[in-house]
Design a protein around this motif. Structure first.
Motif, short mmCIF file in Angstrom:
data_model
loop_
_atom_site.label_atom_id
_atom_site.label_comp_id
_atom_site.label_asym_id
_atom_site.label_seq_id
_atom_site.Cartn_x
_atom_site.Cartn_y
_atom_site.Cartn_z
N GLY A 72 0.71 3.73 -2.68
CA GLY A 72 0.26 5.10 -2.57
C GLY A 72 1.37 6.44 -2.95
O GLY A 72 1.16 7.11 -3.41
N ILE A 124 -4.18 13.29 12.06
CA ILE A 124 -3.18 14.26 11.37
C ILE A 124 -3.85 15.53 11.02
O ILE A 124 -3.61 16.33 11.09
CB ILE A 124 -3.04 13.27 10.01
CG1 ILE A 124 -2.48 12.05 9.77
CG2 ILE A 124 -2.15 14.23 9.09
CD1 ILE A 124 -2.62 11.37 8.57
N THR A 151 -6.97 9.36 10.24
CA THR A 151 -6.55 10.62 9.45
C THR A 151 -7.01 11.93 10.27
O THR A 151 -6.23 12.68 10.48
CB THR A 151 -7.11 10.92 8.04
OG1 THR A 151 -8.49 11.00 8.16
CG2 THR A 151 -6.64 10.19 7.03
N LEU A 193 -2.80 2.21 4.08
CA LEU A 193 -1.09 2.83 3.75
C LEU A 193 -1.13 3.80 2.66
O LEU A 193 -0.49 4.72 2.60
CB LEU A 193 -0.30 1.75 3.68
CG LEU A 193 0.46 1.44 5.10
CD1 LEU A 193 1.30 2.58 5.17
CD2 LEU A 193 -0.39 1.11 6.32
N ALA A 194 -1.80 3.37 1.46
CA ALA A 194 -1.83 3.94 0.37
C ALA A 194 -2.39 5.54 0.69
O ALA A 194 -1.56 6.57 0.33
CB ALA A 194 -2.42 3.61 -1.02
N ARG A 195 -3.34 5.61 0.97
CA ARG A 195 -4.09 6.84 1.66
C ARG A 195 -3.14 7.68 2.66
O ARG A 195 -2.83 9.02 2.21
CB ARG A 195 -5.51 6.80 2.22
CG ARG A 195 -5.98 7.88 2.85
CD ARG A 195 -6.44 8.92 1.80
NE ARG A 195 -7.34 8.55 1.03
CZ ARG A 195 -8.83 8.61 1.06
NH1 ARG A 195 -9.13 9.13 2.01
NH2 ARG A 195 -9.57 8.17 0.02
N ALA A 198 -0.71 18.28 2.06
CA ALA A 198 -1.02 17.39 3.02
C ALA A 198 -2.01 17.70 4.00
O ALA A 198 -3.00 17.14 4.18
CB ALA A 198 0.19 17.18 3.74
N VAL A 210 0.01 7.38 2.85
CA VAL A 210 1.29 8.15 1.94
C VAL A 210 0.90 9.18 1.18
O VAL A 210 1.66 9.97 0.87
CB VAL A 210 2.03 6.82 1.31
CG1 VAL A 210 3.17 7.26 0.33
CG2 VAL A 210 2.68 5.79 2.38
N GLU A 211 -0.39 9.04 0.35
CA GLU A 211 -0.81 10.04 -0.39
C GLU A 211 -0.95 11.22 0.25
O GLU A 211 -0.78 12.43 -0.21
CB GLU A 211 -1.98 9.63 -1.17
CG GLU A 211 -2.12 8.56 -2.19
CD GLU A 211 -3.38 8.48 -2.50
OE1 GLU A 211 -3.58 8.15 -3.73
OE2 GLU A 211 -4.33 7.94 -1.84
N ILE A 212 -1.25 11.24 1.51
CA ILE A 212 -1.56 12.37 2.42
C ILE A 212 -0.21 13.14 2.51
O ILE A 212 0.25 14.08 2.32
CB ILE A 212 -2.22 12.29 3.48
CG1 ILE A 212 -3.57 12.09 3.17
CG2 ILE A 212 -2.24 13.50 4.62
CD1 ILE A 212 -4.44 11.61 4.35
N PHE A 213 0.63 12.18 3.34
CA PHE A 213 2.16 12.94 3.47
C PHE A 213 2.87 13.34 2.67
O PHE A 213 3.73 14.30 2.74
CB PHE A 213 2.69 11.74 4.73
CG PHE A 213 2.15 11.64 5.92
CD1 PHE A 213 2.11 12.77 6.91
CD2 PHE A 213 1.60 10.55 6.25
CE1 PHE A 213 1.53 12.66 7.98
CE2 PHE A 213 1.02 10.43 7.72
CZ PHE A 213 0.98 11.52 8.50
N MET A 214 3.10 12.55 1.53
CA MET A 214 3.67 12.95 0.49
C MET A 214 3.70 14.17 -0.28
O MET A 214 4.47 14.93 -0.72
CB MET A 214 3.96 11.89 -0.68
CG MET A 214 4.90 10.86 -0.56
SD MET A 214 5.27 9.51 -1.80
CE MET A 214 5.85 10.69 -2.98
N LEU A 215 2.40 14.80 -0.10
CA LEU A 215 2.04 16.14 -0.40
C LEU A 215 2.66 17.08 0.03
O LEU A 215 3.04 18.30 -0.40
CB LEU A 215 0.43 16.32 -0.66
CG LEU A 215 -0.49 15.63 -1.47
CD1 LEU A 215 -1.79 15.69 -1.23
CD2 LEU A 215 -0.12 16.10 -2.79
N GLY A 216 2.82 17.01 1.39
CA GLY A 216 3.78 18.04 2.12
C GLY A 216 3.13 19.16 2.20
O GLY A 216 1.95 19.35 2.06
N ARG A 217 3.88 20.06 2.81
CA ARG A 217 3.41 21.69 2.86
C ARG A 217 4.69 22.35 2.28
O ARG A 217 5.75 22.17 2.46
CB ARG A 217 3.41 21.89 4.56
CG ARG A 217 1.90 21.29 5.40
CD ARG A 217 1.96 21.92 6.47
NE ARG A 217 2.75 21.70 7.48
CZ ARG A 217 2.85 22.13 8.69
NH1 ARG A 217 2.12 23.23 9.00
NH2 ARG A 217 3.42 21.75 9.30
N GLY A 259 0.80 -1.28 0.00
CA GLY A 259 0.05 0.10 0.03
C GLY A 259 0.84 1.18 0.03
O GLY A 259 0.34 2.19 -0.81
#
Lengths: 365, 424, 220
Positions: free
Chosen positions: A335, C204, C201, C28-30, B19, C32-39, A331
């Motif tokens: 992801g 987060i 989430t 996990l995909a979700r 994020a 990682v998708e969130i965190f990788m966007l970053g700020r 995942g």
């Protein structure tokens, strides 16, 4: 052979008193959840019952079921019931051997065609398996069962192997073992599972069949409801501890000594339907849970493959931790790839981005 | 000539999604509590004003382009799209019925900062050509004249002269190397000229050196309100250039809420680097002077006073205690509104609503929440420190025939200064 | 007709593995998708910290502020009750603890069964209340989508089937237990693709909220 002697006559000939016989009938009534007023009816029916011919076939089995039936410490009514039925064929118990033994089976089948009872213990290699996995006198189990069933009034599958396939059928089932009921066609089947079954349940089922001359009321696994109608859990004397949330966590902790519920030690009582908790073993002396061991669920289908005996009922049998880890890692990778795509799109947007200019905004005015 | 388009709008949505946004949309459970925090919903009772619904266009872009599941749904055509028509419909929701007060952000049980996402959504509204005309007008005037109200330096110059003659004090202009560069807002210059006089008095009293800049005196930022970082950055850059030119280390944002958040919090990010100076709201400066014992006051207001915290100052910038310290200095009978500080209710005019003529009825509807709060406490006068809030409070109280005057805190401090001769 | 024991073993075995796999992969995909966007970097001079206020908000946001409580008491109370109840039933019921221990290798003390039973009953009632509220409250009715009702259903099913299994209201028990496990598996499978992701989430989101406000000196 005394085919016309009634059961009552036979019992008296064996020195069983009227009083002892009625006691057995009362116990049978209570086991079958019948009102006590039924006791005389059972007694009358049993006294009059003709000794039916019984052919006992043993296939892929361990003889535990027969042991269960015969290893009583003192002669009991159960023994006598065995005496008073006409047990015309039984590997372990019969004196005859070889040709003579098989001959006895053939004679019993011919003389009682359409009326005899077949009792089976053990599973057997199915029709598609190598017949050589289990043979008797050169006859494959499958062939012998099919021949014997032909003239049978009904078949009683004694023990979990016969009833559900049991140990031989457990994964990976090397002999292609199947349960009797899968081959019985339209012959009535009574399953008496257990590894082994409680002796009184075996005799009780026979008594019931003799009493009423018809099949007992059964559950969807063809188990007589009189004995398999309630779960171990529902009748367990340790149930109050479950209800209070008091559990033994190891076999030698305080909870174990105090007789608390064995759920956490793997007791399968909640999902197991049998009469152990009410009838107990060894002439009512005790039973596994009372001896401090969790119920293994031996009277249920697939009990060998249903996870560890010492894992709680709620615990999955597979290696879920590894699945979780592997899927989690996949995942994260998927992801990550998806997010990388999204980021790339953002970068492309940024490269093509035209800043908003005031004259663009003013076009709307 | 280039044109604003849906494509540019969608790109702007994508650019703004980060994020926190992804975490927020992943967490919304549609409990509707944000509605109970929103004056526009509470006072109209129309569920379409539920704050989270205002973010539906952005949510769709996130769901369909930033989640694996959404992309899969998109492949089979199941992901709802953002269309031009949708954005046109959302223009009212994102501008007219939202003052970006951030109250919903503080109440959301899963912690969604809705205001943060409204601000971001407006970027896409601008880029797709769906900003309200009133705000476009303000932005246009700000860029072209330096003032969203179209003021020119000569108007201010007249005021400076007036203040100098009435106080006998110098209003320093373009003086390099002083401690503070002071910014004003056009609304103050027009509606509340007392402010300039008040700071002239207070700074003279406290011995603070300061200056105005002819290059840039306007603190407000129409780019922030309309939601265009390009426009906003241009306006911020003017402040930075002026401050750098005058070599000041501190810049004071006036009694204006969004001006402060614009220059204090957004500005450095708009120009992509830290400032060579620090930014303060006038109230912060006054409280610092008070704490340092540099403001000596005499006498106290005896009537019942209450305080309206501007959203931008309190909830969105953490200036909450300062104004109360200053009130204590000059007021005997101060009573806080029931929900105040970070939980205060918006006056209804912020976030560009007051520049958006079309939103007049909603602005007044939202004010009813403030009115109810004021009625609960029953003050003789209201004190505040934001020209927009003050104008809205005055208009609103008049609309409902409530005789409660509204005063600026800075002026009130100035009125209680110990006279120089007495001090000496 | 399905064989109850086969059904139970299917839900405990292959189906459980599928559910866990889909859940872990999707979630996990979700994340990682969130965190990788970053700020983007923040150049504004901070008034306060981010980490402390972020973690603070993770906890404080569990309790509604007084004003919100007054304006939406039913929403707040019912939401709190069923969330707390759901987690007591999920995490403090002995059989669940054994299951978690077998998968994750960690365990903690549980509650007596009758306590969990009572809590479950309350939770079921609260969830029914929550559904009625969603259907009747004008805001919730207006903003609810199909997903909201789907998620209510897949959350409700493990509770009601668990209650039924515990009280052995369906015979035979392996069928009742299998239905409960299947309901939990549907919950796990649906989780990463719906608002149920908030189970993870929310921490987060609250952290970011606390950090964004905290940086400006506001305890959110």
């Amino acid at each position: 052979m005394a085919h016309h002697k009634t059961l009552g006559e036979s019992l008296r000939a064996h020195g069983v008193s009227r009083r002892g016989f009625l006691k057995f009938c009362a116990a049978t009534a209570s086991m079958m959840a019948l009102p006590p007023t039924m006791t005389p009816a059972i007694a009358a029916a049993l006294e009059q019952a003709r000794r039916p011919s019984v052919i006992w076939l043993s296939f892929q089995e361990c003889t535990g079921c027969t042991e269960s039936l015969t290893r009583s410490h003192s002669p009991t009514v159960e023994d006598l019931i065995l005496d008073v039925i006409s047990l015309d064929y039984h590997h372990t118990l019969q004196a005859a051997s070889g040709e003579a033994a098989e001959h006895a089976r053939e004679v019993a089948m011919r003389e009682n065609f359409g009326n005899y009872l077949v009792v089976v213990d053990g599973s057997l290699p199915g029709p598609d398996s190598n017949p050589g996995y289990s043979t008797i006198a050169g006859i494959s189990n499958y062939q012998m069962l099919m021949e014997t069933l032909e003239g049978a009034a009904a078949v009683v599958a004694v023990g979990t192997c016969a009833a559900f396939g049991g140990l031989p059928q457990a994964n990976p089932n090397p002999t292609g073992a199947v349960a009797v009921q899968t081959l019985a066609g339209d012959k009535p089947v009574i399953n008496v599972p257990g590894c082994p079954p409680v002796p009184m349940v075996i005799t009780g089922v026979l008594a019931q069949y003799l009493t009423f001359g018809k099949l007992p009321e059964m559950d969807q696994y063809n188990r007589p409801l009189a004995f398999f109608g309630q779960s171990i859990h529902d009748r367990c004397y340790r149930r109050p501890f479950y209800d209070k949330g008091l559990f033994a966590e190891t076999f030698d902790d305080e909870g174990a000594r105090a007789g608390w519920c064995l759920y956490r030690l793997g007791c399968k009582g909640p999902s197991t339907y049998n009469a152990c908790a009410t009838m107990r073993w060894n002439a009512g002396t005790s039973w596994p849970v009372e001896a401090g061991h969790p119920c293994l669920g031996c009277s249920e289908p697939k009990f060998w493959d249903a996870g560890g005996f010492y894992d709680a009922l709620s615990v999955p049998p597979g290696d879920t931790g590894s699945t979780l880890l592997a899927a989690g890692v996949s995942g994260a990778i998927i992801g990550g790839a998806a997010a990388a795509l999204a980021k790339r799109r953002q970068k492309a947007d940024l490269a093509e981005r035209q800043p908003v200019k005031i004259d663009e905004l003013e076009q709307k005015l | 000539m280039s044109e604003l388009s849906l494509e540019r709008g969608l790109a702007a949505f994508r650019e703004e999604i980060d994020a926190p946004v992804a975490a927020f949309f992943s967490s919304c459970i549609r409990c509707g509590l944000c509605a109970t925090a929103c004056p526009f919903y509470v006072e109209t009772g129309d569920p379409k004003y539920t704050p989270i619904l205002k973010l539906e266009p952005m949510r769709r872009v996130w769901a369909s382009e930033f989640t694996l599941w959404g992309r899969l749904k998109g492949l089979v055509g199941l992901a709802p799209k953002v269309t031009d028509e949708m954005l046109a419909e959302w223009e009212e929701l994102l501008y007219d019925s939202c003052s970006m007060c951030g109250r919903c952000s503080l109440v959301c049980p899963v912690g969604n900062d809705l205001q943060y996402m409204i601000r971001k959504s407006r970027e896409a509204m601008v880029a797709s050509g769906h900003a309200p005309e009133g705000l476009i007008g303000a932005a246009s005037r700000a860029i072209r004249t330096g003032s969203p109200m179209g003021l020119q330096w000569k108007t201010l110059d007249v005021q400076i002269k007036h203040v100098e003659s009435s106080t006998g004090l110098e209003v320093p202009v373009d003086k390099p190397g002083v401690e503070y560069m002071v910014l004003l807002s056009s609304m103050e210059i027009i509606n509340f000229p007392e402010y300039l006089e008040a700071i002239a008095k207070i700074f003279d009293h406290a011995g603070v050196t300061w200056t105005l800049s002819t290059d840039c005196y306007e603190a407000t930022n129409a780019g922030i309100q309309i939601g265009s970082k390009d426009i906003a950055a241009e306006l911020v850059q003017r402040v930075v250039d002026a401050a750098v030119k005058l070599k000041v280390k501190k810049v004071i944002s006036p009694e204006c809420g969004h001006a402060y958040t614009a220059i204090r919090w957004e500005g450095p990010n708009l120009i992509g680097k830290s400032y060579p100076f620090r930014v303060f709201h006038i109230i912060e400066v006054l409280d610092e002077l008070r704490a340092a014992g540099r403001i000596k006051t005499e006498g106290k207001e005896t009537d019942r006073l209450s305080l309206h915290d501007p959203c931008n100052l309190a909830r969105k910038s953490g200036v909450i205690d300062q104004q109360r310290n200053l009130m204590d200095l000059v007021a005997d009978n101060f009573v806080d509104l029931k929900e105040h500080g970070k939980y205060q209710w918006c006056c209804g005019a912020g976030g560009g609503v007051s520049s958006n003529e079309r939103a007049e009825h909603l602005k007044m509807a939202a004010f009813k929440r403030k009115k109810a709060q004021i009625e609960e406490v029953g003050p003789d006068r209201m004190v505040t420190m934001c020209a927009t809030c003050r104008t809205q409070l005055e208009e609103g109280l008049e609309e409902f025939n409530m005789d409660i005057p509204v005063v600026g805190l800075t002026e009130m401090i100035a009125e209680h200064l110990v006279e120089k001769e007495q001090r000496a | 007709m399905i064989d109850p024991m086969d059904f139970l073993l299917w839900t405990k075995g292959p189906m459980f593995d599928w559910a866990i796999a889909i859940f872990a992969l999707g979630m996990l995909a979700r994340l990682v998708e969130i965190f990788m966007l970053g700020r983007k970097p923040n150049y504004a001079e901070p008034r306060g910290g981010e980490w402390g206020p972020g973690f603070r908000t993770i906890f404080t946001r569990s309790v509604a502020d007084a004003g919100t409580f007054q304006r939406a008491p039913f929403n707040v109370v019912i939401g709190t009750v069923w969330h707390v109840g759901f987690f007591i039933a999920l995490l403090l019921f002995i059989p669940h603890i054994e299951l978690i221990y077998s998968v994750l290798g960690i365990r903690w003390p549980g509650l007596p069964n009758p306590v969990v039973d009572a809590v479950t009953a309350i939770t079921i009632l609260a969830m029914i209340g929550a559904l009625i509220h969603r259907l009747r409250n004008p805001v919730m009715k207006h903003i609810s989508t199909f997903e909201d009702y789907l998620v209510w259903t897949v959350t409700f099913l493990p509770l009601i089937t668990g209650y039924i299994a515990y009280h052995r209201m369906i015979d035979p028990y392996p069928l009742a237990l299998g239905l409960h496990i299947l309901a939990a598996e549907i919950f796990l499978i649906v989780l990463p693709f719906t608002k149920l992701t908030h189970m993870f989430t929310v921490f987060i989101a609250r952290w970011y909220n606390g950090a964004i406000f905290g940086r400006k000196g506001v305890a959110s």
